[in-house]
Design an enzyme around this catalytic site. Sequence first.
Site, PDB file in Angstrom:
ATOM      1  CE1 TYR A  47      40.333  41.486  35.781  1.00 14.50           C
ATOM      2  CE2 TYR A  47      41.189  43.198  34.355  1.00 14.50           C
ATOM      3  CZ  TYR A  47      40.242  42.754  35.248  1.00 14.50           C
ATOM      4  OH  TYR A  47      39.200  43.584  35.607  1.00 14.50           O
ATOM      5  CG  HIS A 105      40.217  43.322  41.508  1.00 20.32           C
ATOM      6  ND1 HIS A 105      40.966  42.658  40.566  1.00 20.32           N
ATOM      7  CD2 HIS A 105      39.013  43.518  40.932  1.00 20.32           C
ATOM      8  CE1 HIS A 105      40.242  42.459  39.479  1.00 20.32           C
ATOM      9  NE2 HIS A 105      39.049  42.975  39.690  1.00 20.32           N
TER      10      HIS A 105
END
Length: 272
Positions: A47, A105
């Site tokens: 991110y 992730h």
Amino acid sequence: MLFVETNGARIPAIGLGTWELSGRMCTRVVEQALRLGYRHIDTAQVYENEREVGDGLRASGVRRDDIFLTTKVWTNHFAPHDLERSVKESLARMRLPSVDLLLLHWPNSHVPLEETLGALSHAKRMGLTRHIGVSNFTVALIEQAVALSPEPLACNQVEYHPYLDQAKVRAACDQHGLALVAYSPIAKGRIKTDRTLAEIGRLHHKTPAQVCLRWLVQQNVAAIPRTSRVERLSENIEIFDFELSDDEMAQIAALASPRGRLTDFAFAPKWD
């Protein structure tokens, strides 16, 4: 606030997702969310906002021990030594000694899962994180991960909302004592015009988004809606003063369709 409890972790049922939040806006939203009563913040290496999330935590004035903070290791850091290095870099960006939950992730077929889970467990034993888990894992991968991980896994974070049936993944998580954490829980805003959710919301004096989040929480699922609008933060957390009936829960579940997935899996590494 309700909590989802699993393998020693106590995860606040509603949190703030920070995907696509950046710069001062990210810091401001995190700070405001914590001031409003949020205690669960979710970020990730990819991110590129871990620094801003850490700034928001400090600006809020909320005690660090009262916050459940998650970050996620991106797939190009799954080799054991690279994973440890990347986690330390994440912590340096946030200016924190540890996180509460560290996730893989996405699955990545280019590094043996056993090696990656060994490194993830080592990060826990080093004190870099209190708990570990996975994200975007299928039922088959959940089975493999649970069998291979030296340390207990706390959760699987996946896309979950009324348009996507995740019953099989939920059942696998329940079987192994993992929490399910839902990202995109309000289907990236698509639920706003849904007639079923609107009608149920009218009966409870709630918005479709609140109905959707309540539906997840009543399944013992933690949800991390993302918003860049401070005014939406209050709406998303005000879901603990009503309860959906069994019939309403079933009506919402019936909205799922085979094409309900919103996440583009094309950009993520695939498991062979």
